[in-house]
Design a protein around this motif. Structure first.
Motif, PDB file in Angstrom:
ATOM      1  N   SER A 326     -40.054   0.378 -27.511  1.00 32.59           N
ATOM      2  CA  SER A 326     -40.791  -0.065 -26.326  1.00 32.59           C
ATOM      3  C   SER A 326     -41.609   1.073 -25.734  1.00 32.59           C
ATOM      4  N   SER A 327     -41.019   2.262 -25.681  1.00 34.93           N
ATOM      5  CA  SER A 327     -41.754   3.422 -25.169  1.00 34.93           C
ATOM      6  C   SER A 327     -42.903   3.792 -26.097  1.00 34.93           C
ATOM      7  N   LEU A 328     -42.667   3.701 -27.405  1.00 36.92           N
ATOM      8  CA  LEU A 328     -43.747   3.965 -28.353  1.00 36.92           C
ATOM      9  C   LEU A 328     -44.919   3.025 -28.115  1.00 36.92           C
ATOM     10  N   ASN A 329     -44.601   1.772 -27.855  1.00 33.46           N
ATOM     11  CA  ASN A 329     -45.637   0.776 -27.599  1.00 33.46           C
ATOM     12  C   ASN A 329     -46.464   1.143 -26.369  1.00 33.46           C
ATOM     13  N   GLU A 330     -45.806   1.574 -25.316  1.00 34.88           N
ATOM     14  CA  GLU A 330     -46.519   1.956 -24.091  1.00 34.88           C
ATOM     15  C   GLU A 330     -47.444   3.149 -24.345  1.00 34.88           C
ATOM     16  N   PHE A 331     -46.949   4.151 -25.051  1.00 33.80           N
ATOM     17  CA  PHE A 331     -47.784   5.331 -25.338  1.00 33.80           C
ATOM     18  C   PHE A 331     -48.954   4.958 -26.246  1.00 33.80           C
ATOM     19  N   ARG A 332     -48.699   4.066 -27.193  1.00 39.05           N
ATOM     20  CA  ARG A 332     -49.771   3.649 -28.099  1.00 39.05           C
ATOM     21  C   ARG A 332     -50.886   2.930 -27.330  1.00 39.05           C
ATOM     22  N   GLU A 333     -50.528   2.079 -26.396  1.00 37.40           N
ATOM     23  CA  GLU A 333     -51.535   1.383 -25.591  1.00 37.40           C
ATOM     24  C   GLU A 333     -52.382   2.390 -24.810  1.00 37.40           C
ATOM     25  N   GLU A 334     -51.739   3.427 -24.306  1.00 34.18           N
ATOM     26  CA  GLU A 334     -52.475   4.450 -23.552  1.00 34.18           C
ATOM     27  C   GLU A 334     -53.417   5.230 -24.472  1.00 34.18           C
ATOM     28  N   ILE A 335     -52.972   5.512 -25.689  1.00 34.79           N
ATOM     29  CA  ILE A 335     -53.829   6.228 -26.653  1.00 34.79           C
ATOM     30  C   ILE A 335     -55.040   5.385 -27.012  1.00 34.79           C
ATOM     31  N   LEU A 336     -54.821   4.091 -27.255  1.00 41.47           N
ATOM     32  CA  LEU A 336     -55.945   3.205 -27.574  1.00 41.47           C
ATOM     33  C   LEU A 336     -56.919   3.110 -26.404  1.00 41.47           C
TER      34      LEU A 336
END
Length: 405
Positions: A326-336
């Protein structure tokens, strides 16, 4: 003495797990005894013997795996390999399914159609079927450089090459898989994302794997399953062959930031495991959605299972490690978001570099936690472990996904 290797054993379902644990072991045993002698295959273990005491089953998503290993072996022997068929009451259902799923056309296509000549068989066995229909979308697909007639794969502009291949692949993926994605509530809302991601993964296979990329998607009343498989250069060599990386990634950056020790596990296998996490980490930083995003869509947004295999190692990601994913998903959205803002000209180059490096460090630290967690709970009992190590090497990249309805 029977020197053929049976593919589907009676009473056992030919699943991806059976492929890795049993079938590859049988193949390795053959070559250990027979060295470089050409292998012959028998599709059904007992053939015409014990017809009424035999039963055969195959999981459709294991077909791309099988095609990949056969293509690899046919290249090794420099000829199509022999496949012995049997058509009787025990074999008929599986034989008919494989026929209607385009399996036989794929392994022996000599008329310029989609497929390769990797096996030879007696086509007289393909008949007298029950008339069982399957969905027209439930067929195995193959993607090769030869299918992209108007693309120059020798051009030096890698971005232009990728865009050309991806444009054609995206169209094909929509034609091949869109209807199936609409049959599952967990994929219908994200069907565009799945199409984009599958297109990107197949594009990678076509450009970099140096082999055919095979794919199959299958939907039943319980779940949607699909697999993508190639027997190409693999994850590690794919990264190693790159001559340059974007400023926000250093080669082997994640590997050099963590260490893993597993009792009774050779360092070679651990290195293989780190190769998988390295490519997922690299994928999580890119502006294009790819392997990492498939994992996120499957596990977080569709409550499914994601399996990634290369060489001797496979990882299985599910919501059992939800808090990390879930945390990976949040960071990925921020990177995109940072990538998109920069492409739209809403932030300057200095801001882009600063923000992307900040997000990179956050997601890298989370990856390190996941690596340590999966290593901590590693078990040789494959049903409970997120890591599987296999003694037989199967080169290339092999992705399997299961999404419940």
């Amino acid at each position: 003495m029977d020197t053929t290797v049976p593919i589907i054993d009676s009473g056992k379902n030919f699943t991806p797990l059976f492929f890795y644990t049993d079938f590859l072991k049988k193949l390795a045993g053959f070559y250990k005894v027979n060295k470089n002698e050409e292998v012959k295959f028998r599709l059904f273990e007992k053939g015409d013997n014990e017809i009424f005491n035999s039963s055969y089953r195959i999981d459709p998503i294991s077909i791309p795996l099988f095609l990949s290993i056969i293509e690899q072996l046919s290249k090794f022997h420099k000829k199509p390999l022999e496949l012995l068929l049997h058509n009787n009451n025990a074999t008929l259902n599986v034989l008919e399914f494989l026929f209607r799923a385009n399996f036989f056309q794929t392994i022996n296509s000599s008329n310029g159609e989609t497929g390769t000549r990797i096996m030879k068989y007696d086509a007289n066995y393909l008949g007298a079927f029950l008339g069982t229909e399957i969905r027209k979308e439930h067929i195995v697909r193959s993607y090769r450089k030869e299918d992209y007639n108007n693309v120059d794969f020798n051009q030096t502009d890698e971005i232009l090459l990728r865009d050309q291949v991806n444009s054609l692949t995206s169209y094909n993926v929509q034609v091949h898989f869109k209807e199936l994605l609409f049959d599952n509530e967990n994929t219908i809302n994200n069907h565009n994302a799945y199409i984009d991601i599958l297109s990107e993964l197949i594009t990678n296979g076509v450009i970099h794997s140096q082999s055919t990329t095979y794919a199959m998607m299958f939907v039943d009343k319980h779940q949607t399953k699909f697999s993508i498989s190639d027997n190409g250069i693999g994850l590690k060599n794919s990264l190693s062959s790159k001559t340059s990386f974007p400023f926000y990634y250093q080669k082997n950056e994640l590997r050099e930031s963590t260490s893993v020790k597993l009792e009774h596990v050779d360092q070679y296998f651990i290195d293989n495991l780190l190769d998988i996490f390295e490519i997922l980490f690299y994928s999580s930083l890119k502006e294009r959605k790819g392997l990492f995003d498939l994992m996120i869509n499957v596990v977080i947004k569709s409550d499914g299972y994601f399996r990634l295999h290369t060489d001797n190692c496979q990882i299985i990601i599910s919501n059992r490690i939800f808090k990390y994913i879930s945390s990976l998903n949040e960071f990925r959205e921020e990177i995109l978001d940072v990538h998109n803002l920069f492409e739209l000209g809403k932030i300057d180059n200095e801001s882009f570099k600063r923000h992307i490096l900040e997000k990179k460090n956050l997601i890298k630290n989370q990856f390190i936690k996941i690596i340590k967690s999966t290593a901590k709970y590693y078990s040789e009992e494959t049903r409970f472990s997120s890591i599987r190590f296999y003694n037989v090497k199967f080169k290339g990249v092999h992705i399997e996904v299961e999404i419940p309805n």
